[in-house]
Design a protein around this motif. Structure first.
Motif, PDB file in Angstrom:
ATOM      1  N   LEU A   1       0.822  -1.211   0.000  1.00 50.49           N
ATOM      2  CA  LEU A   1       0.000   0.000   0.000  1.00 50.49           C
ATOM      3  C   LEU A   1       0.858   1.264   0.000  1.00 50.49           C
ATOM      4  O   LEU A   1       0.470   2.290  -0.543  1.00 50.49           O
ATOM      5  CB  LEU A   1      -0.916   0.031   1.222  1.00 50.49           C
TER       6      LEU A   1
ATOM      7  N   THR B   1      -1.031   1.455  -5.423  1.00 49.12           N
ATOM      8  CA  THR B   1      -2.281   0.718  -5.609  1.00 49.12           C
ATOM      9  C   THR B   1      -3.498   1.600  -5.379  1.00 49.12           C
ATOM     10  O   THR B   1      -4.598   1.238  -5.760  1.00 49.12           O
ATOM     11  CB  THR B   1      -2.366  -0.506  -4.679  1.00 49.12           C
ATOM     12  N   ASN B   2      -3.311   2.758  -4.771  1.00 47.39           N
ATOM     13  CA  ASN B   2      -4.450   3.650  -4.573  1.00 47.39           C
ATOM     14  C   ASN B   2      -4.581   4.690  -5.671  1.00 47.39           C
ATOM     15  O   ASN B   2      -5.556   5.421  -5.713  1.00 47.39           O
ATOM     16  CB  ASN B   2      -4.388   4.324  -3.211  1.00 47.39           C
ATOM     17  N   GLY B   3      -3.603   4.810  -6.561  1.00 45.08           N
ATOM     18  CA  GLY B   3      -3.745   5.747  -7.654  1.00 45.08           C
ATOM     19  C   GLY B   3      -2.434   6.181  -8.265  1.00 45.08           C
ATOM     20  O   GLY B   3      -1.355   5.730  -7.893  1.00 45.08           O
TER      21      GLY B   3
ATOM     22  N   ASN C   1      -2.607  14.317  -7.077  1.00 49.23           N
ATOM     23  CA  ASN C   1      -3.178  12.993  -7.294  1.00 49.23           C
ATOM     24  C   ASN C   1      -4.037  13.063  -8.548  1.00 49.23           C
ATOM     25  O   ASN C   1      -5.124  13.617  -8.536  1.00 49.23           O
ATOM     26  CB  ASN C   1      -3.986  12.563  -6.085  1.00 49.23           C
TER      27      ASN C   1
ATOM     28  N   VAL D   1      -7.430   8.176  -9.160  1.00 55.30           N
ATOM     29  CA  VAL D   1      -7.598   7.260  -8.036  1.00 55.30           C
ATOM     30  C   VAL D   1      -8.088   5.925  -8.583  1.00 55.30           C
ATOM     31  O   VAL D   1      -9.020   5.877  -9.373  1.00 55.30           O
ATOM     32  CB  VAL D   1      -8.607   7.822  -7.008  1.00 55.30           C
TER      33      VAL D   1
ATOM     34  N   LEU E   1      -9.792   3.227  -7.145  1.00 56.57           N
ATOM     35  CA  LEU E   1     -10.552   2.720  -6.014  1.00 56.57           C
ATOM     36  C   LEU E   1     -10.836   1.219  -6.108  1.00 56.57           C
ATOM     37  O   LEU E   1     -10.661   0.512  -5.104  1.00 56.57           O
ATOM     38  CB  LEU E   1     -11.848   3.516  -5.834  1.00 56.57           C
TER      39      LEU E   1
ATOM     40  N   LEU F   1      -7.676  -0.568  -5.137  1.00 58.11           N
ATOM     41  CA  LEU F   1      -7.392  -0.404  -3.706  1.00 58.11           C
ATOM     42  C   LEU F   1      -8.274  -1.318  -2.866  1.00 58.11           C
ATOM     43  O   LEU F   1      -7.781  -1.977  -1.932  1.00 58.11           O
ATOM     44  CB  LEU F   1      -7.597   1.052  -3.301  1.00 58.11           C
TER      45      LEU F   1
ATOM     46  N   HIS G   1      -7.042  -4.825  -3.253  1.00 59.66           N
ATOM     47  CA  HIS G   1      -5.783  -4.982  -2.532  1.00 59.66           C
ATOM     48  C   HIS G   1      -6.037  -5.220  -1.052  1.00 59.66           C
ATOM     49  O   HIS G   1      -5.464  -6.134  -0.448  1.00 59.66           O
ATOM     50  CB  HIS G   1      -4.928  -3.747  -2.751  1.00 59.66           C
TER      51      HIS G   1
ATOM     52  N   CYS H   1      -2.603  -4.958 -11.366  1.00 58.96           N
ATOM     53  CA  CYS H   1      -1.649  -3.866 -11.105  1.00 58.96           C
ATOM     54  C   CYS H   1      -0.824  -3.556 -12.351  1.00 58.96           C
ATOM     55  O   CYS H   1      -0.530  -2.390 -12.633  1.00 58.96           O
ATOM     56  CB  CYS H   1      -0.720  -4.225  -9.950  1.00 58.96           C
TER      57      CYS H   1
END
Length: 155
Positions: free
Chosen positions: A21, A39-41, A55, A58, A60, A63, A66, A104
């Motif tokens: 993360l 993994t979040n953006g 950012n 994103v 989502l 995430l 994950h 990913c």
């Protein structure tokens, strides 16, 4: 028992997924700014202004997937009383991690200009480490099953 070695392996698998993360999957420098895929953006770091993060996008669903895969690996620790179920659950975890790693790699193409010329960070290799830890956990489960079968023969 919960103190068996496979519990440690499953915990390490969950821990490597949680570490993913916070570690970038891929990094690419374009036009004086650095783009990183987590993994979040997708994050853009401006080099002229330190600490400035834009950012851009994103991810989502990635995430949420994950976090779900990491929780599944952690929950498998507590299935120690049902070894055959724990082994099947570990195999399902491996399949989910492989699918997550593939997903990913698809999101890594969101880097500006694609993945050509990008450097892959340690986050790109952590799913392989998690799979290794789960396989070692399966070996621990098999070792427990052999131990129990040999103890039953002695009775």
């Amino acid at each position: 028992m919960i103190q068996r070695i496979q519990s440690i392996w499953f915990f390490l698998a969950a821990l490597t997924l949680v570490l993913m993360l916070f570690l970038p999957i891929a990094t690419k420098t374009v036009d004086g700014s650095e783009a990183k895929i987590f993994t979040n953006g997708l994050h853009h770091f401006l080099e002229g202004k330190t600490g400035k993060v834009l950012n851009v996008e994103v991810f989502l669903p990635l995430l949420i997937t994950h976090i779900a895969v990491a929780i599944i690996c952690f929950i498998n620790i507590f299935n120690y009383k049902k070894r055959s179920f724990q082994k099947r659950f570990a195999i399902v975890s491996i399949i989910l991690i492989v699918g997550f790693a593939f997903w990913c790699s698809i999101y890594a193409k969101e880097l500006p200009g694609g993945v050509k010329g990008a450097s892959f960070g340690i986050g790109a290799y952590l799913p392989a480490a998690a799979i290794l830890f789960i396989v070692l956990g399966i070996f621990g489960i098999n070792k427990d099953e052999r131990l129990i079968r040999s103890a039953e023969r002695l009775r």
